[in-house]
Enzyme design. Structure first.
Site, short mmCIF file in Angstrom:
data_model
loop_
_atom_site.label_atom_id
_atom_site.label_comp_id
_atom_site.label_asym_id
_atom_site.label_seq_id
_atom_site.Cartn_x
_atom_site.Cartn_y
_atom_site.Cartn_z
N SER A 85 77.98 33.99 -5.09
CA SER A 85 76.53 33.82 -5.20
C SER A 85 76.17 32.72 -6.19
N THR A 103 61.60 34.16 -2.75
CA THR A 103 61.13 35.54 -2.54
C THR A 103 60.12 35.96 -3.61
N GLN A 162 98.21 57.45 13.29
CA GLN A 162 97.40 56.67 14.24
C GLN A 162 95.99 56.39 13.73
N GLY A 164 91.50 56.75 0.00
CA GLY A 164 91.18 58.10 -0.47
C GLY A 164 90.40 58.03 -1.77
N GLU A 183 69.30 36.22 1.73
CA GLU A 183 69.41 35.07 2.66
C GLU A 183 69.01 35.48 4.08
N GLY A 184 68.08 36.41 4.19
CA GLY A 184 67.64 36.93 5.49
C GLY A 184 68.37 38.22 5.79
N HIS A 236 69.75 41.64 7.78
CA HIS A 236 70.51 41.80 9.03
C HIS A 236 69.57 41.80 10.24
P1 TGC Z 1 58.89 29.63 11.57
O1 TGC Z 1 57.56 29.26 12.13
O2 TGC Z 1 59.90 30.23 12.47
O3 TGC Z 1 59.56 28.34 10.90
C1 TGC Z 1 58.83 27.41 10.12
C2 TGC Z 1 59.50 26.06 10.27
O4 TGC Z 1 60.82 26.11 9.76
C3 TGC Z 1 61.79 25.79 10.78
N1 TGC Z 1 62.95 26.65 10.55
C4 TGC Z 1 64.08 26.21 9.96
N2 TGC Z 1 64.45 25.00 9.55
C5 TGC Z 1 65.67 24.87 9.00
N3 TGC Z 1 66.52 25.91 8.83
C6 TGC Z 1 66.17 27.16 9.21
N4 TGC Z 1 67.01 28.17 9.01
C7 TGC Z 1 64.89 27.35 9.83
N5 TGC Z 1 64.23 28.42 10.32
C8 TGC Z 1 63.05 27.98 10.76
C9 TGC Z 1 61.07 26.06 12.09
O5 TGC Z 1 61.62 25.30 13.13
C10 TGC Z 1 59.65 25.62 11.74
O6 TGC Z 1 59.63 24.20 11.76
P2 TGC Z 1 58.29 23.38 12.10
O7 TGC Z 1 58.71 21.96 12.24
O8 TGC Z 1 57.77 23.98 13.38
O9 TGC Z 1 57.36 23.60 10.95
O10 TGC Z 1 58.61 30.52 10.28
P3 TGC Z 1 58.18 32.05 10.16
O11 TGC Z 1 57.14 32.12 9.10
O12 TGC Z 1 57.83 32.60 11.51
O13 TGC Z 1 59.49 32.76 9.58
C11 TGC Z 1 60.66 32.81 10.33
C12 TGC Z 1 61.78 33.59 9.60
C13 TGC Z 1 61.40 35.05 9.47
C14 TGC Z 1 63.02 33.48 10.45
C15 TGC Z 1 62.07 32.98 8.23
O14 TGC Z 1 61.00 32.88 7.45
C16 TGC Z 1 63.22 33.63 7.50
O15 TGC Z 1 64.33 33.16 7.63
N6 TGC Z 1 62.99 34.73 6.70
C17 TGC Z 1 64.04 35.28 5.84
C18 TGC Z 1 63.76 34.88 4.41
C19 TGC Z 1 65.02 34.58 3.65
O16 TGC Z 1 66.09 34.38 4.19
N7 TGC Z 1 64.89 34.51 2.34
C20 TGC Z 1 66.00 34.17 1.52
C21 TGC Z 1 65.56 33.88 0.10
S1 TGC Z 1 66.79 33.02 -0.84
C22 TGC Z 1 68.00 34.14 -1.09
O17 TGC Z 1 68.02 35.22 -0.62
C23 TGC Z 1 69.11 33.66 -1.96
S2 TGC Z 1 70.36 34.80 -2.24
C24 TGC Z 1 71.55 33.69 -2.67
C25 TGC Z 1 72.75 34.27 -3.28
O18 TGC Z 1 72.66 34.94 -4.33
O19 TGC Z 1 73.84 33.98 -2.73
P1 FAD Z 2 61.46 43.08 3.27
O1 FAD Z 2 61.14 41.73 3.83
O2 FAD Z 2 60.37 43.86 2.66
O3 FAD Z 2 62.15 43.93 4.41
C1 FAD Z 2 62.26 45.36 4.34
C2 FAD Z 2 62.85 45.84 5.67
O4 FAD Z 2 61.96 45.50 6.75
C3 FAD Z 2 64.21 45.18 6.00
O5 FAD Z 2 65.04 46.11 6.61
C4 FAD Z 2 63.83 44.08 7.00
O6 FAD Z 2 64.90 43.77 7.88
C5 FAD Z 2 62.67 44.76 7.73
N1 FAD Z 2 61.76 43.77 8.34
C6 FAD Z 2 61.01 42.82 7.71
N2 FAD Z 2 60.35 42.08 8.61
C7 FAD Z 2 60.67 42.57 9.84
C8 FAD Z 2 60.31 42.22 11.17
N3 FAD Z 2 59.49 41.19 11.44
N4 FAD Z 2 60.86 42.93 12.19
C9 FAD Z 2 61.72 43.95 11.95
N5 FAD Z 2 62.08 44.33 10.71
C10 FAD Z 2 61.58 43.64 9.67
N6 FAD Z 2 65.56 35.51 -3.05
C11 FAD Z 2 65.37 34.24 -3.52
O7 FAD Z 2 64.38 33.60 -3.22
N7 FAD Z 2 66.30 33.68 -4.35
C12 FAD Z 2 67.41 34.33 -4.75
O8 FAD Z 2 68.23 33.78 -5.49
C13 FAD Z 2 67.62 35.66 -4.29
N8 FAD Z 2 68.70 36.37 -4.73
C14 FAD Z 2 68.80 37.70 -4.39
C15 FAD Z 2 69.80 38.47 -4.99
C16 FAD Z 2 69.90 39.82 -4.69
C17 FAD Z 2 70.94 40.65 -5.38
C18 FAD Z 2 69.03 40.40 -3.75
C19 FAD Z 2 69.17 41.85 -3.37
C20 FAD Z 2 68.04 39.65 -3.15
C21 FAD Z 2 67.89 38.29 -3.49
N9 FAD Z 2 66.85 37.51 -2.97
C22 FAD Z 2 66.65 36.23 -3.42
C23 FAD Z 2 65.82 38.13 -2.13
C24 FAD Z 2 66.23 38.31 -0.68
O9 FAD Z 2 66.27 37.09 -0.01
C25 FAD Z 2 65.25 39.29 -0.04
O10 FAD Z 2 65.53 40.57 -0.60
C26 FAD Z 2 65.35 39.33 1.45
O11 FAD Z 2 64.91 38.12 2.02
C27 FAD Z 2 64.55 40.50 2.06
O12 FAD Z 2 63.28 40.59 1.51
P2 FAD Z 2 62.74 42.01 0.95
O13 FAD Z 2 63.77 42.56 0.06
O14 FAD Z 2 61.39 41.77 0.41
O15 FAD Z 2 62.67 42.95 2.23
#
Ligand code: TGC
Ligand code: FAD
Length: 394
Positions: free
Chosen positions: A100, A141, A289, A349, A373-374, A376
């Site tokens: 991470s 986030t 098994q 165990g 990072e999104g 499951h």
């Molecule tokens: P949507 O309308 O689908 O997309 C907006 C624009 O973005 C483009 N796009 C992407 N571009 C590059 N890479 C991707 N993965 C892309 N996904 C979408 C899309 O083509 C569009 O482009 P344009 O030109 O039309 O503007 O957006 P939406 O609001 O409907 O949301 C879609 C959704 C739900 C898939 C997206 O928002 C999402 O991936 N949500 C999950 C959020 C997430 O992953 N958060 C992570 C936070 S960081 C983190 O967790 C770090 S942990 C790190 C660690 O400790 O290792």
């Molecule tokens: P929510 O979005 O509230 O989701 C709750 C539940 O609802 C989930 O099961 C989800 O799958 C479900 N759900 C949501 N939307 C839908 C839908 N449309 N359809 C069906 N089901 C849905 N974020 C950063 O920006 N930077 C970081 O460095 C970072 N580090 C992290 C480190 C840790 C240890 C953790 C646990 C999280 C971190 N995150 C970070 C945040 C992480 O990216 C979010 O937790 C993640 O994107 C999910 O958001 P949430 O926890 O608010 O869940």
């Protein structure tokens, strides 16, 4: 404190090594050796105490784990995506929190500065981040917006040579120790902008998040912005819109796809060895098994995931990988690793619940990795939309 010797032997059932270059194998070996020597002996203790081993930041920088695909001119490794994947695999074999730290620094902090930043920003930040002198974090986030970052409430408003930043970010890896934060906020036109916020700016604080049962050796925190005056020169000039932070996530998700299989490989390797040593009913348990079924399924899933990851890496190298393909790999690896960690724990165990083995630590870590990072579910919906054309998010 656990004193287990790290005896890891890497599973490679379908001889994937035959497709790796000597340089890629050398890179993997150097990270594997580092993990055996510097991470395995200490990480259980840090995880048990829920502490971040801050000293590894410099070590990871020296090893080239920060920004391996960023050009050498900016302090990166100038390497290909298979090398990057192998590095993440080896780091997460040690601990998901260590991977991470590297994922955030390389894919979520250095990548946006390199890709969306000005030349002055590249020169100012990238070498220090690559060397581990500075640690960075990535704020997307928010308390009210996780899966739907488009709804974010954090705002910037214009103030002459500055923008004023207000709002907060939650669940941010590296935050409590970060020197800089790449933050995503909406401007007055409602457009999402990226900006670099530096520790020491008035009104910026990073309270730590406590009481985690997962990623305990990784520092997590909040980013709080109370009228923070950020110079306009800290705005990333090329990042306007949600696709820019999402573009960073594609790079990091790729690293997680490889990384989580590293955790699975560690659990499989330990469970296999244990099954050959542990005797019950006058037989080694590996002869039963039911245990063979678990082990055979583990190696099958690891092998399938290794090949999926490798293929996505080749497509990344060719500039052809889609974000949806990366989502599939991230989701698959997390599912496979979560199940393998649980099965390995059962094979061990009661020993499986102790810190004598890394299995339960990996298992608990995977609960974060499968969520960040999104989630499951989100990655499944990304695949669903890609193949049907229908958006099932909203
Ligand atoms: P949507 O309308 O689908 O997309 C907006 C624009 O973005 C483009 N796009 C992407 N571009 C590059 N890479 C991707 N993965 C892309 N996904 C979408 C899309 O083509 C569009 O482009 P344009 O030109 O039309 O503007 O957006 P939406 O609001 O409907 O949301 C879609 C959704 C739900 C898939 C997206 O928002 C999402 O991936 N949500 C999950 C959020 C997430 O992953 N958060 C992570 C936070 S960081 C983190 O967790 C770090 S942990 C790190 C660690 O400790 O290792
Ligand atoms: P929510 O979005 O509230 O989701 C709750 C539940 O609802 C989930 O099961 C989800 O799958 C479900 N759900 C949501 N939307 C839908 C839908 N449309 N359809 C069906 N089901 C849905 N974020 C950063 O920006 N930077 C970081 O460095 C970072 N580090 C992290 C480190 C840790 C240890 C953790 C646990 C999280 C971190 N995150 C970070 C945040 C992480 O990216 C979010 O937790 C993640 O994107 C999910 O958001 P949430 O926890 O608010 O869940």
């Amino acid at each position: 404190m656990a004193t287990r010797t790290d005896q890891f032997t890497s599973p490679d059932y379908l001889l994937l090594d035959d497709l790796l270059t000597d340089e890629q194998k050398l890179i993997r070996e150097s990270v594997r050796t580092y993990v055996k020597k510097e991470i395995s002996p200490i990480i259980e203790d840090y995880a048990q105490r829920s502490d971040f081993p801050q000293h590894i930041v410099k070590q990871l920088g020296d090893l080239g784990c920060f920004g391996p695909t960023i050009p050498v001119a900016y302090g990166g490794g100038g390497l290909d995506y298979i090398s990057y994947g192998l590095m993440m695999q080896e780091l997460e074999r040690g601990d998901s929190g260590v991977r991470s730290t590297a994922s955030v620094q390389g894919s979520l902090v250095m990548f946006p500065i390199y890709e969306y930043g000005s030349e002055a920003q590249r020169q100012k930040y990238l070498p220090k981040l690559a060397s581990g002198e500075w640690l960075g974090c990535f704020g997307l986030t928010e308390p009210e917006h996780g899966s739907d970052p488009a709804g974010m409430n954090t705002r910037i408003t214009e103030a002459g040579e500055y923008v004023i930043l207000n709002g907060s970010k939650m669940w941010i890896s590296n935050a409590p120790y970060a020197r800089i934060a790449v933050v995503w906020a909406k401007d007055e036109q409602g457009e999402i902008r990226g900006l670099i916020v530096e520790r020491g700016m008035e009104g910026f604080s990073t309270p730590a998040t406590h009481n985690k049962w997962s990623l305990r050796a990784s520092a997590t925190g909040e980013l709080v912005f109370d009228h923070v005056k950020v110079p306009k020169e800290n705005l990333l000039p090329k990042a306007k819109g949600l696709k820019y932070p999402l573009g960073c996530l594609t790079k990091a998700r790729f690293g997680i796809a490889w990384g989580s299989i590293g955790a699975a490989m560690d659990c499989y390797d330990i469970a296999l060895r244990y099954s050959k040593e542990r005797t019950q009913f006058d037989r080694t348990i590996g002869g039963f098994q039911l245990q063979q079924k678990k082990l055979a399924e583990m190696i099958t899933e690891i092998t399938k995931a290794q090949w999926l990851n490798w293929r996505v890496a080749v497509l990344m190298n060719e500039g052809k990988a889609t974000p949806q393909q990366v989502s599939m790999a991230k989701r698959n690896s997390c599912e496979v690793a979560t199940q393998i960690c649980r099965d390995a724990r059962q094979i061990l165990g009661a020993m499986g619940i102790t810190g004598e083995y890394p299995v339960m630590r990996h298992m608990m870590n995977m609960e974060s990795v499968i969520t960040y990072e999104g989630t499951h579910d989100i990655h499944l919906l990304i695949t669903g939309m890609d193949i049907t054309g229908f958006n099932a998010f909203k």
